[in-house]
Design an enzyme around this catalytic site. Sequence first.
Site, PDB file in Angstrom:
ATOM      1  N   LYS A   1       0.693  -1.219  -0.192  1.00  0.00           N
ATOM      2  CA  LYS A   1      -0.190  -0.201  -0.740  1.00  0.00           C
ATOM      3  C   LYS A   1       0.889   1.287  -0.433  1.00  0.00           C
ATOM      4  O   LYS A   1       1.567   1.579   0.419  1.00  0.00           O
ATOM      5  CB  LYS A   1      -0.735   0.234   0.847  1.00  0.00           C
ATOM      6  CG  LYS A   1      -1.786   1.120   1.163  1.00  0.00           C
ATOM      7  CD  LYS A   1      -2.771   0.686   2.472  1.00  0.00           C
ATOM      8  CE  LYS A   1      -4.532   1.613   2.341  1.00  0.00           C
ATOM      9  NZ  LYS A   1      -4.672   1.534   4.065  1.00  0.00           N
ATOM     10  N   SER A  15      -9.770  -0.753   7.284  1.00  0.00           N
ATOM     11  CA  SER A  15      -9.813  -0.489   5.963  1.00  0.00           C
ATOM     12  C   SER A  15      -8.369  -2.195   5.634  1.00  0.00           C
ATOM     13  O   SER A  15      -7.883  -2.419   4.051  1.00  0.00           O
ATOM     14  CB  SER A  15      -8.856   0.783   6.308  1.00  0.00           C
ATOM     15  OG  SER A  15      -9.003   1.705   6.236  1.00  0.00           O
ATOM     16  N   SER A  61      -9.852   1.557   2.339  1.00  0.00           N
ATOM     17  CA  SER A  61      -8.887   2.213   2.155  1.00  0.00           C
ATOM     18  C   SER A  61      -7.365   1.418   1.571  1.00  0.00           C
ATOM     19  O   SER A  61      -7.621   1.889   0.035  1.00  0.00           O
ATOM     20  CB  SER A  61      -8.117   3.301   2.613  1.00  0.00           C
ATOM     21  OG  SER A  61      -7.670   2.589   3.682  1.00  0.00           O
TER      22      SER A  61
END
Lengths: 95, 484
Positions: free
Chosen positions: B76, B175, B151
């Site tokens: 990420k 997330s 997310s």
Amino acid sequence: MTIDLKTIKHISKLSRISVDDEKAKKLEADLNSIFLFIEKLNELETKNVEPLTSIAETTLQLRKDEIKTHNIREQVLKNSPDKNKDFFVVPKVVE
Amino acid sequence: MTNIIDLTLVELVNKIKKKEISSKEITKAYVDRCKKSKKLNTFITDDFDNALKKADKFDKKPDFNKKLPGIPIAVKDLFCTKDLKTTAGSKILSNFIPSYESTVTQNLWNEGSILLGKLNCDEFAMGSSNETSFFGNVQSPIGKGLVPGGSSGGSASALSAKLTPVTVGTDTGGSIRQPASFTGTVGLKPTYGSCSRYGIVAFASSLDQAGPMTRNVKDCALLFEVISSYDNKDSTSVNFKRANYSNKLNKSIKGKKIGIPKEYRAEGMSKEIDELWQRGINIVKESGAEILDISLPNTKYALPAYYIVAPAEASSNLARYDGVKYGFRSPGENLIDMYEKTRSEGFGDEVKRRIMIGTYVLSSGYYDAYYLKAQKVRQLIKNDFDEVYKKVDAILTPSTPTSAFTIGEKTNDPVSMYLNDIFTVPINLAGLPAISIPAGLDSKGYPLGLQIIGKAFDEQNIFNIAYSMEEKINFKNEIKSWWM
């Protein structure tokens, strides 16, 4: 409680985010619907509850106070949007 | 031979160690596939050329004692990577090149892993659909027009599309678990303090945790033991003995007490989710676990409390973005004008909304009514868990109230978007570990997940329960390649 346009403008100042009138209206609607949701908390009696300030069950660790040299001045300055030699440049502050 | 990209992490590690496959072969297989994945928009920054070079270097001088020898991995874009752009999905960091490495990614490289690139995410990890990213929304490989969740949406999409063997995300309110649930993958939110927060772009510091996202439970346990470490650079990192979770995996859950919280059967829970949950309950029962009905009475207050605590911490954390030392700057007439324009143009709408909520609840006269109140509610939520953990070893719930929704479906109503995290947020508030595992498909054929919540630092136990359930559920993630 409701959040009016004046409050939106005030929060915008405090958070250093400029907001035009159209955006302010949208924010007024959004924030009011979010706070309506948040205010569900008022149903709860919490007078005798201690606030939870940290979830980590450790006490803060002390470390030695020593100087570490990383020699990353160049790298740090490289990320600056505006610089002059070894200084960050900002709009004039003192008249 | 099976395709390289179909092998699990554990299989890849074994094959490398037996010299049946090289790091270069694996890395090239992934790079080739990633290059065909533009439609998914999972990568913000790729590092493919470097990855191939590193793989070559590994093969010339391999170290098979490492836990992830020569294994490529994309992460990420919230983890700072030294000398490689790190954006947090934001315009304000769109040109930021860190001079240091996050501890979690450093742990990966120390164990022999190789960076493939940085994966898209909601801006500053604020979102549940990966639609708030400055770099565009991410498409789920599950179906055209579907969100991957958020997310960690780029991570979930890349993982399920097999663009990386495993990945690392972050979870502040769900997330990792919500996108894992939406994409038929496994995601762990570790106990607060397990994984160092050093070098992770901060959102809400008392809630943020990094965690593994994988195709199965064993890979998840292995990746967790690599990224979890005590770190004196994070003042909330906890110094406890980390185990070899993957070696200690045990499918026997006979006699385990598993709690079913009645409050999660929330108003309007769909029949499909309810049935999925019941199937999960039956599965652990068949394995000899004991089911107990439990109550977490303050569950419904978790999400409202979260929407005070998280924005409050975010407004403080994001005060550093001022256009002076790094990041985007918009010119202004004077210093204040420059700050205001920089932040107005540099942040997206959702981030600005949350900064303003946070600023408001912390502002003079409102602190007690909102922030202090939320901290007290947080205590009550933690007390709920403490109480039930006197009786049960773990808790089983659905991961999300629905399956994946379509792009644009919820963007106009922030509260409806926030409700995605109704089952995941309480766990962050209490600092507990929880894993989401794929448990079935809904009527549309979209994946659904179940969540197993553990006691603090009891990851081994939830891995074992997940491992046992995984075998019985036997979920197959059939991803079509329409996006290639």
